[in-house]
Design an enzyme around this catalytic site. Structure first.
Site, mmCIF file in Angstrom:
data_model
loop_
_atom_site.group_PDB
_atom_site.id
_atom_site.type_symbol
_atom_site.label_atom_id
_atom_site.label_comp_id
_atom_site.label_asym_id
_atom_site.label_seq_id
_atom_site.Cartn_x
_atom_site.Cartn_y
_atom_site.Cartn_z
ATOM 1 N N HIS A 1 -11.703 10.302 5.543
ATOM 2 C CA HIS A 1 -11.496 8.894 5.855
ATOM 3 C C HIS A 1 -10.989 8.646 7.276
ATOM 4 C CE1 HIS A 1 -10.639 4.693 5.147
ATOM 5 N NE2 HIS A 1 -9.347 4.846 5.363
ATOM 6 N N HIS B 1 -9.271 9.809 2.001
ATOM 7 C CA HIS B 1 -8.881 8.642 1.219
ATOM 8 C C HIS B 1 -9.052 8.983 -0.251
ATOM 9 C CE1 HIS B 1 -8.553 4.589 -0.327
ATOM 10 N NE2 HIS B 1 -8.171 4.190 0.868
ATOM 11 N N GLU C 1 0.841 -1.187 0.000
ATOM 12 C CA GLU C 1 0.000 0.000 0.000
ATOM 13 C C GLU C 1 0.883 1.246 0.000
ATOM 14 O OE1 GLU C 1 -4.041 -1.760 2.091
ATOM 15 O OE2 GLU C 1 -2.845 -0.305 3.195
ATOM 16 N N ARG D 1 -1.138 8.980 1.029
ATOM 17 C CA ARG D 1 -2.519 9.336 0.716
ATOM 18 C C ARG D 1 -2.748 10.831 0.544
ATOM 19 N NH1 ARG D 1 -5.760 5.155 4.741
ATOM 20 N NH2 ARG D 1 -5.501 3.305 3.430
ATOM 21 N N ARG E 1 -1.438 9.702 8.421
ATOM 22 C CA ARG E 1 -1.384 8.277 8.754
ATOM 23 C C ARG E 1 -0.969 7.457 7.542
ATOM 24 N NH1 ARG E 1 -4.954 3.741 8.246
ATOM 25 N NH2 ARG E 1 -6.463 5.076 7.182
#
Length: 552
Positions: A344, A237, A121, A283, A379
């Protein structure tokens, strides 16, 4: 009138953090786990991608820590990062012992030596995301809920909404709780109270979160006198499904980890224009790139293309995404997926130490509700579930090792001077207005003017909400609106104070980051430090023990 109940530990929130803490308390501790809806109503159930963990020799704690700190844009607290990452393997082992069935590599038939199937990811330098297909949260939620229901010392209390905490002699000793089925208020006493209510992304018009993500724990702790930090860092997100019937459906980042590309309507890939890592950039970068292209071209959405992978691979690894998209007429084996960014994750929250202990004695805060220092300004993907389990275990040990006094007689709930509302229209009106305001003025890109407008508008809303709250019987929609307005105001205050752009916070008036990163810490009026804040009150707590047992 109210009913009274008494427990050793009251846990408010039934997701990964709350349930795992309950299951790790000593068996003789009487524990209650509250959920304001059904027990699996929180965000854990919907987590698709998985959990980050160092699980083979090709990876290392050092690499995981470095990736986390890099994604956090200079604001991560390295002791918190080390503390969390060092326990990732033990968390996986504990979950397996609980009965969670993670995926293993299919090309290794020898069960004794099989490795986990790990995905990639954004922000990670290695494959380290352990998962159960793309239903990891559901697999974890189902197992933990079943185990908690079978435990003799744990009471599961659905449809119970915490209104506010109860303080006596400077300690948190319980909470007033609305039973949303009977519409009565309970007084629940406890030696320790744990807030594990998740984040506040429902403050935004577009979100990947379920309806309950209204920032309850953050608002409740703030009203109880706890410091709150870094609320400006709202993670958007990059890829939520864009479809009128999709509501809040997330397209997991693991698709991009398996090679999915972001495309404009004409088929042009654009991410490498913004970051050499392309679709696997952190992100904040990906979400801002999509937002930029949508505004530049006047688009409703962009597209995610994974059609180069085989149908067998997609159906086996991403069954949830495949089935949901197909139900809406999108075959991800053949069609591009329309996506947009959406709110998100709340990176900030209630200030806690390495045990999840807050400023208020007797009150612990864990999971997305807390600000532990792990996430910094952004994050990294799949670190959130890891944080839930690490701090739940740490808090459970701390509660078990602490001599917690039995609560004294608690003040009962008094609703003798309120009545049933005849102005119900006020709640949905402010709910919609607040979420649209936050999306337009406190969204992916901000400015001082937008933030000032938002602050004034939210202040007026809070006056009306407070008047309504003081006159009418409480309901779940009213409590959620009250909490949403509180966390929205905290978010705007933090955002206005940060005169730079860092991580998830981008302000057009201050496009560059300052040389030194600082946390945005808010101190409530009834906090002892409010009148004379010292430097330590404007910092996250330091960790009292060094991380041990590390392997490279």
């Amino acid at each position: 009138m109210t009913d009274s109940e008494n427990y050793d530990v009251l846990i408010i929130g039934s997701g990964a953090a709350g349930l795992s803490l309950a299951l790790q308390l000593p068996a003789h501790y009487r524990c209650a786990v509250l959920s304001k809806a059904h027990m699996a109503a929180g965000s854990t159930f919907w987590a698709q991608g998985g959990m980050a963990a160092v699980l083979h020799d090709r990876d290392s704690f050092d690499a995981h820590e470095a990736d986390t700190v890099d994604a956090g844009a200079g604001l991560c607290h390295e002791p918190a990062v080390q503390f969390c990452v060092s326990q990732s393997r033990s968390v996986v082992d504990w979950l397996i012992d609980q009965g969670v069935a993670f995926d293993y590599r299919a090309d290794q038939p020898d069960a004794e030596f099989r490795e986990f199937h790990l995905t990639m990811e954004g922000g990670h330098s290695h494959r380290r995301i352990v998962h159960a297909a793309d239903r990891t949260g559901r697999a974890i939620s189902d197992v933990l809920t079943q185990n908690a229901a079978a435990a003799a010392n744990i009471s599961l209390l659905p449809d119970c909404y915490a209104v506010d905490l109860i303080r006596v002699d400077g300690r948190c000793v319980g909470a007033h709780v609305l039973d949303t089925q009977s519409h009565s208020v309970k007084t629940i006493a406890a030696r320790a109270v744990v807030l594990a209510t998740g984040g506040a992304s429902k403050a935004y018009q577009y979100t990947s979160n379920p309806d309950g993500a209204s920032g309850d724990g953050i608002a409740i702790a703030w009203r109880a006198g706890c410091r709150v930090a870094n609320m400006e860092f709202n993670q958007f997100h990059p890829t939520c499904l864009y479809h009128p019937k999709a509501k809040s459906f997330l397209i997991t980042e693991a698709l991009r980890g398996e090679g999915a590309r972001l495309l404009l309507p004409n088929g042009e890939a654009f991410m490498t224009r913004f970051d050499p890592r392309g679709e696997l950039a952190p992100r904040d970068i990906v979400a801002r790139a999509i937002d930029h292209e949508m505004k530049r071209l006047g688009l409703d959405c962009v597209y995610l293309d994974i059609t180069h992978r085989s149908p067998e691979f997609l159906r086996s690894h991403f069954p949830t995404v495949y089935e949901r998209c197909l139900s809406l007429g999108i075959d991800i084996c053949k069609d591009r997926i329309p996506v947009v960014p959406a709110a998100h994750y709340t990176c900030g929250g209630v200030v806690v130490d390495q045990f999840g202990a807050s400023d208020l004695p007797g009150l612990y805060v864990i999971g997305e509700t807390a600000c532990s220092g792990l996430h910094g300004a952004n994050r990294m993907a799949s670190n959130s579930l890891l944080e839930c389990f690490v701090y739940a275990a740490s808090a459970a040990r701390h509660i078990a090792d602490t001599d917690l006094p039995a609560p004294k007689k608690l003040p009962e709930w008094d609703d003798s001077r309120v009545r049933v509302s005849d102005e119900g229209v006020i709640i949905p009106y402010h709910w919609q207005a607040l979420r649209r305001l936050m999306w337009d003025y406190v969204g992916i890109v901000r400015s001082d003017r937008r933030l000032a407008f938002a602050a004034n508008a939210i202040e007026l809303m809070q006056v009306e909400i407070a008047n309504y709250y003081s006159q009418f019987l409480i309901t779940r929609p009213l409590l959620e609106l009250r909490n949403l307005a509180e966390v929205a105001a905290l978010t705007v205050r933090c955002a206005a104070a940060r005169q730079e752009s860092r991580g998830l916070h981008f302000n057009r008036d201050y496009p560059d980051a300052k040389p030194h990163a600082q946390d945005s810490i808010l101190i409530p009026r009834d906090h002892p430090a409010f009148q004379n804040p010292q430097s330590e009150d404007l910092q996250l707590p330091s960790y009292s023990t060094q991380v041990s047992g590390r392997k490279s």
